[in-house]
Design an enzyme around this catalytic site. Structure first.
Site, short mmCIF file in Angstrom:
data_model
loop_
_atom_site.label_atom_id
_atom_site.label_comp_id
_atom_site.label_asym_id
_atom_site.label_seq_id
_atom_site.Cartn_x
_atom_site.Cartn_y
_atom_site.Cartn_z
N LYS A 6 0.82 -1.21 0.00
CA LYS A 6 0.00 0.00 0.00
C LYS A 6 0.85 1.26 0.00
O LYS A 6 2.04 1.24 0.31
CB LYS A 6 -0.99 -0.04 1.17
CG LYS A 6 -2.05 -1.10 0.92
CD LYS A 6 -3.20 -1.06 1.89
CE LYS A 6 -4.28 -2.05 1.44
NZ LYS A 6 -5.41 -2.13 2.39
N ARG A 50 -3.22 -10.46 4.88
CA ARG A 50 -3.60 -10.48 3.47
C ARG A 50 -2.43 -9.88 2.68
O ARG A 50 -2.15 -8.69 2.79
CB ARG A 50 -4.88 -9.69 3.24
CG ARG A 50 -5.40 -9.72 1.81
CD ARG A 50 -6.67 -8.88 1.68
NE ARG A 50 -7.24 -8.95 0.35
CZ ARG A 50 -6.90 -8.20 -0.69
NH1 ARG A 50 -5.92 -7.29 -0.54
NH2 ARG A 50 -7.47 -8.34 -1.86
#
Length: 279
Positions: free
Chosen positions: A204, A245
């Site tokens: 991210k 994840r």
């Protein structure tokens, strides 16, 4: 949890697994690397992304879910739509990962009450096209925990079995970079909700900013953030999260196993292997 993006505009891989057979091959490779769950999604949730029609999302995910489930994979479907979740569960998925926490589709919580399958409620403040405008908090951890508690209450009121609920603080979703770091530093407060916690920090943008080129200030590209993801994943695992994840399963799993062994030798509490949740 290994990520299988069946989208043409994923921030992390640019659509590399968009074709169904490429997505299936990628999912099988993640299983070989040690993934417990493969998370199949047909809608990009990167900031600013436009939503595909439901028919297109179904076209993307159902063949991939079907083939991976037939190969013995534990498949999660990453969707905000009850129709897509229902069809995926009928096709072989065994878990629903809803980044809207049931807010995007009023039919989702009633579906999950009937499905009796693990359901991830993520902290969410709106669709990707405008979510970053909602990154305003008095205290980000307190506010996220309070809003997640409301979603838990809504799910329980709808009849979702308590043992099926997982929470996700929603790193990167309506969060400024500093918000993500504060949530990671205080994951214990998220865990205090009493539900298993899923963390999705993989590749991210807040990691890219930390790794920015010192000469130009340009953030590190998403494809070069796996080492940073692994570091965050190990620290999150050490705080007792249930699931990580990630895009790079192999490196993450290696690092978590080494950390667990270190913890065993030093009598530190590193709760691994991660507890399964009936999937």
């Amino acid at each position: 949890m290994g990520v299988v993006n069946v989208t043409p505009d994923s921030f992390s891989d640019g659509g590399r697994s968009f074709a169904p057979q490429a997505a299936v091959a990628h999912g099988l490779a993640l299983l070989e690397q040690g993934a417990d769950i493969v998370d199949v999604g047909g809608e990009s949730t990167r900031p600013g992304a436009a939503r595909p029609p439901a028919e297109e999302e179904l076209r993307r995910v159902l063949p991939v879910v079907r083939e991976l489930a037939a190969a013995g994979a534990t498949v999660s479907v990453d969707t905000m739509r009850a129709e897509v979740a229902a069809r995926a569960l009928d096709t072989g998925a065994r878990m629903v990962n809803d980044v809207s926490g049931g807010l995007a589709d009023p039919a989702m919580l009633p579906l999950m009450a009937r499905a009796n399958t693990p359901y991830v409620l993520m902290h969410w403040r709106g669709h990707s096209a405008g979510m970053q405008a909602n990154a305003r908090y008095d205290d980000v951890v307190t506010d996220v925990v309070d809003e997640l508690r409301l979603r838990i209450d809504a799910a329980l009121e709808a009849g979702v079995p308590p043992g099926c609920l997982v929470v996700d603080p929603g790193l990167g979703f309506a969060k400024a970079p500093g918000h993500n770091w504060e949530l990671l530093a205080r994951l214990g407060e998220v865990r205090a909700l009493g539900r298993p916690v899923l963390v999705g920090a993989s590749r991210k943008s807040f990691l890219g900013q930390v790794l920015a080129d010192p000469a130009t200030g340009r953030p590190r590209p998403a494809s070069s953030r796996d080492a940073a993801t692994t570091a965050v994943s190990v620290l999150a695992a050490a705080q007792g999260v249930w699931c990580l994840r990630v895009h790079d399963v192999g490196s993450t799993l290696d690092a978590v196993r080494v950390t667990a062994r270190w913890g065993a030798e030093t009598a530190a509490t590193v709760p691994l292997p991660l507890q399964r949740l009936g999937v």
